[in-house]
Scaffold this motif. Structure first.
Motif, PDB file in Angstrom:
ATOM      1  N   GLY A 240       0.820  -1.215   0.000  1.00 28.44           N
ATOM      2  CA  GLY A 240       0.000   0.000   0.000  1.00 28.44           C
ATOM      3  C   GLY A 240       0.851   1.261   0.000  1.00 28.44           C
ATOM      4  O   GLY A 240       0.500   2.265  -0.620  1.00 28.44           O
ATOM      5  N   LEU A 241       1.964   1.228   0.701  1.00 29.74           N
ATOM      6  CA  LEU A 241       2.856   2.389   0.770  1.00 29.74           C
ATOM      7  C   LEU A 241       3.492   2.649  -0.579  1.00 29.74           C
ATOM      8  O   LEU A 241       3.630   3.794  -1.001  1.00 29.74           O
ATOM      9  CB  LEU A 241       3.926   2.164   1.843  1.00 29.74           C
ATOM     10  N   GLN A 242       3.868   1.593  -1.291  1.00 33.09           N
ATOM     11  CA  GLN A 242       4.479   1.746  -2.617  1.00 33.09           C
ATOM     12  C   GLN A 242       3.495   2.356  -3.604  1.00 33.09           C
ATOM     13  O   GLN A 242       3.850   3.228  -4.393  1.00 33.09           O
ATOM     14  CB  GLN A 242       4.986   0.413  -3.133  1.00 33.09           C
TER      15      GLN A 242
ATOM     16  N   GLU B 123       0.902   4.239  -2.885  1.00 36.48           N
ATOM     17  CA  GLU B 123       0.611   5.600  -2.468  1.00 36.48           C
ATOM     18  C   GLU B 123       1.753   6.546  -2.850  1.00 36.48           C
ATOM     19  O   GLU B 123       1.524   7.672  -3.253  1.00 36.48           O
ATOM     20  CB  GLU B 123       0.386   5.636  -0.953  1.00 36.48           C
ATOM     21  N   ALA B 124       2.975   6.060  -2.757  1.00 32.72           N
ATOM     22  CA  ALA B 124       4.134   6.896  -3.070  1.00 32.72           C
ATOM     23  C   ALA B 124       4.222   7.179  -4.557  1.00 32.72           C
ATOM     24  O   ALA B 124       4.727   8.213  -4.979  1.00 32.72           O
ATOM     25  CB  ALA B 124       5.412   6.213  -2.596  1.00 32.72           C
ATOM     26  N   SER B 125       3.719   6.270  -5.389  1.00 32.70           N
ATOM     27  CA  SER B 125       3.818   6.453  -6.837  1.00 32.70           C
ATOM     28  C   SER B 125       2.556   7.036  -7.465  1.00 32.70           C
ATOM     29  O   SER B 125       2.448   7.091  -8.668  1.00 32.70           O
ATOM     30  CB  SER B 125       4.163   5.124  -7.498  1.00 32.70           C
ATOM     31  N   LYS B 126       1.608   7.493  -6.670  1.00 33.98           N
ATOM     32  CA  LYS B 126       0.350   8.024  -7.194  1.00 33.98           C
ATOM     33  C   LYS B 126       0.555   9.284  -8.023  1.00 33.98           C
ATOM     34  O   LYS B 126      -0.023   9.443  -9.084  1.00 33.98           O
ATOM     35  CB  LYS B 126      -0.615   8.341  -6.058  1.00 33.98           C
ATOM     36  N   GLY B 127       1.356  10.216  -7.548  1.00 37.51           N
ATOM     37  CA  GLY B 127       1.511  11.508  -8.204  1.00 37.51           C
ATOM     38  C   GLY B 127       2.393  11.440  -9.467  1.00 37.51           C
ATOM     39  O   GLY B 127       2.498  12.422 -10.179  1.00 37.51           O
ATOM     40  N   LEU B 128       2.998  10.307  -9.740  1.00 40.52           N
ATOM     41  CA  LEU B 128       3.868  10.208 -10.905  1.00 40.52           C
ATOM     42  C   LEU B 128       3.044   9.969 -12.085  1.00 40.52           C
ATOM     43  O   LEU B 128       2.718  10.045 -13.019  1.00 40.52           O
ATOM     44  CB  LEU B 128       4.884   9.088 -10.743  1.00 40.52           C
TER      45      LEU B 128
END
Length: 83
Positions: free
Chosen positions: A74-76, A78-83
């Motif tokens: 889930g963290l991965q 979430e971290a790549s959402k804005g890319l």
């Protein structure tokens, strides 16, 4: 000076070393004429000088490599959402 020593110019403020060229650097008041021993002291270390021994123990213990914990899925995402 028994032997003819190589001369260099040293910048008084910065300490930068330049080759001896009186035509280019002779009129600059911030440069001083120095010998090779002053310009490069590491080249003229006396023969009897020995290295200093370390005062602390510099040995390292061999430690096993611990596996790196994987990041949660889930963290991965979430971290790549804005890319």
């Amino acid at each position: 000076m028994s032997k003819e020593q190589k001369m260099f110019y040293r910048h008084v403020v910065k300490g930068t070393i330049f080759n001896h060229n009186p035509v280019a650097f002779g009129s600059n008041p911030l440069l001083e004429l120095v010998t090779e021993e002053v310009a490069f002291p590491e080249r003229h270390i006396p023969k009897g000088t020995k290295k200093r021994k370390a005062r602390v123990n510099l040995e390292t213990k061999e430690t096993p490599d611990e596996p790196v914990a994987k990041a949660k899925a889930g963290l991965q995402t979430e971290a790549s959402k804005g890319l």
